[in-house]
Design an enzyme around this catalytic site. Structure first.
Site, short mmCIF file in Angstrom:
data_model
loop_
_atom_site.label_atom_id
_atom_site.label_comp_id
_atom_site.label_asym_id
_atom_site.label_seq_id
_atom_site.Cartn_x
_atom_site.Cartn_y
_atom_site.Cartn_z
N ASN A 50 0.64 -1.02 0.28
CA ASN A 50 -0.33 0.07 0.10
C ASN A 50 0.81 1.05 0.37
O ASN A 50 0.41 2.00 -0.82
CB ASN A 50 -0.94 -0.14 1.15
CG ASN A 50 -1.70 1.75 1.24
OD1 ASN A 50 -2.34 1.36 0.29
ND2 ASN A 50 -1.97 1.75 2.41
N PHE A 66 0.06 5.78 10.54
CA PHE A 66 -0.67 4.40 10.53
C PHE A 66 -0.95 3.34 9.47
O PHE A 66 -1.63 3.05 8.20
CB PHE A 66 -2.23 4.93 10.51
CG PHE A 66 -3.65 4.61 11.27
CD1 PHE A 66 -3.33 4.68 12.43
CD2 PHE A 66 -4.66 4.03 10.48
CE1 PHE A 66 -4.71 3.74 12.93
CE2 PHE A 66 -5.50 3.43 11.01
CZ PHE A 66 -5.86 3.10 12.25
N ALA A 67 -0.83 2.42 9.73
CA ALA A 67 -0.26 1.31 8.40
C ALA A 67 -1.56 0.18 8.49
O ALA A 67 -2.35 -0.35 9.43
CB ALA A 67 0.58 0.16 9.27
N HIS A 68 -1.65 0.41 7.31
CA HIS A 68 -3.08 -0.41 6.86
C HIS A 68 -3.40 -0.85 5.42
O HIS A 68 -2.48 -0.31 4.87
CB HIS A 68 -4.13 -0.06 7.65
CG HIS A 68 -4.59 1.66 6.84
ND1 HIS A 68 -3.98 2.77 6.73
CD2 HIS A 68 -5.76 1.68 5.43
CE1 HIS A 68 -4.21 3.52 6.04
NE2 HIS A 68 -5.72 3.12 5.52
N ALA A 69 -4.18 -1.78 4.71
CA ALA A 69 -4.38 -2.37 3.60
C ALA A 69 -5.56 -2.34 3.66
O ALA A 69 -6.57 -2.13 4.60
CB ALA A 69 -3.52 -3.15 3.53
#
Length: 259
Positions: A50, A66-69
């Protein structure tokens, strides 16, 4: 909806973690969500991809990523992680590097974690609480602070004006479930303090959907990286550098409404 302390258990918190670069920092956040049963290793790879694809827009405030996918089969249940790094790392963000705190999110859908995100946004917006979280000596101490400040109440819902339509503001990120939702909480907090909550609704969405919804909105609020991706969508696109800052959200809203 799940509370913040439920989505972010003590086992998903680590302090003074070593990381050589941003990929390893994100990987550590992913490893904690794997260990607590929220996601698989595939989701960790998706979080890294991402950033490679969309740039460092996940660095939503000075020192905070803010790590996410996107929700995917690699997410087993909605969960979060908290990684405070031993030494900050560079993500390539123009104003918010270097990063010392990585919060991970694995979301099954775009709504289950709304209350938890609201609680987290309020905690990080308070300077004393944010400082206490960054200085907490143990994972348990971090969790105790999070648990103590999680009373979120019901999610805010705007009520339409009599005989009129709501103004809409879009907050946008690459996936529509992470940083955009965080910014939505900050913006809504400012609108509520203004007493404008009944007149303006805020919708978190992704870049693709935002282009189709732009004509419904008075403005789009997003990161600099996502603003470049969106380009000209026919409505003002406002850049917010610090998604935790009520003061910056206030300034951007005043500029939007010329007040």
């Amino acid at each position: 909806m799940a509370a913040l302390s439920e989505l972010l258990p003590v086992a998903a918190v680590t302090v003074d973690a070593p990381a050589a670069d941003w990929r390893e920092a994100v990987r550590r956040a992913g490893d904690l969500m794997v260990a607590t049963g929220a996601a698989t290793d595939t989701y960790t790879a998706e979080m890294i991809e991402n950033v490679e694809r969309n740039g460092p827009y996940i660095v939503i405030a000075p020192g905070l990523a803010f790590a996410h996918a996107r929700p995917s089969p690699a997410v087993l249940k909605t969960g979060m992680s908290w990684v405070r790094l031993a030494r900050p790392v560079v993500f390539g963000h123009e104003s918010n590097d270097p990063v010392e705190l990585v919060v991970g999110l694995a979301a099954k859908d775009a709504s289950e974690h709304t209350a938890a995100m609201g609680a987290l946004a309020r905690l990080l917006a308070d300077q004393d609480t944010a400082r206490a979280l960054r200085e907490a000596p143990t994972a348990q101490a971090v969790h105790d602070i999070l648990r103590g400040g999680q009373e979120a109440g019901a999610p805010r819902q705007a009520a339409a004006r009599g005989g009129g339509e709501l103004h809409k503001i879009l907050t946008v990120c690459g996936n529509g479930v992470g940083t955009s939702l965080f910014l939505k909480q900050t913006v809504e907090g400012v609108l509520d303090r203004w007493g404008w909550g009944r007149y303006v609704t805020v919708e978190a969405t992704d870049t693709i959907s935002a282009k189709g919804k732009a004509n419904e909105a008075v403005a789009i609020l997003t990161s600099r990286e996502i603003a470049r991706t969106l380009g000209d969508v026919g409505v003002p696109v406002k850049v917010v550098e610090d998604f935790t800052s009520a003061a910056e959200a206030d300034r951007v809203l005043r500029d939007t409404y010329d007040v």
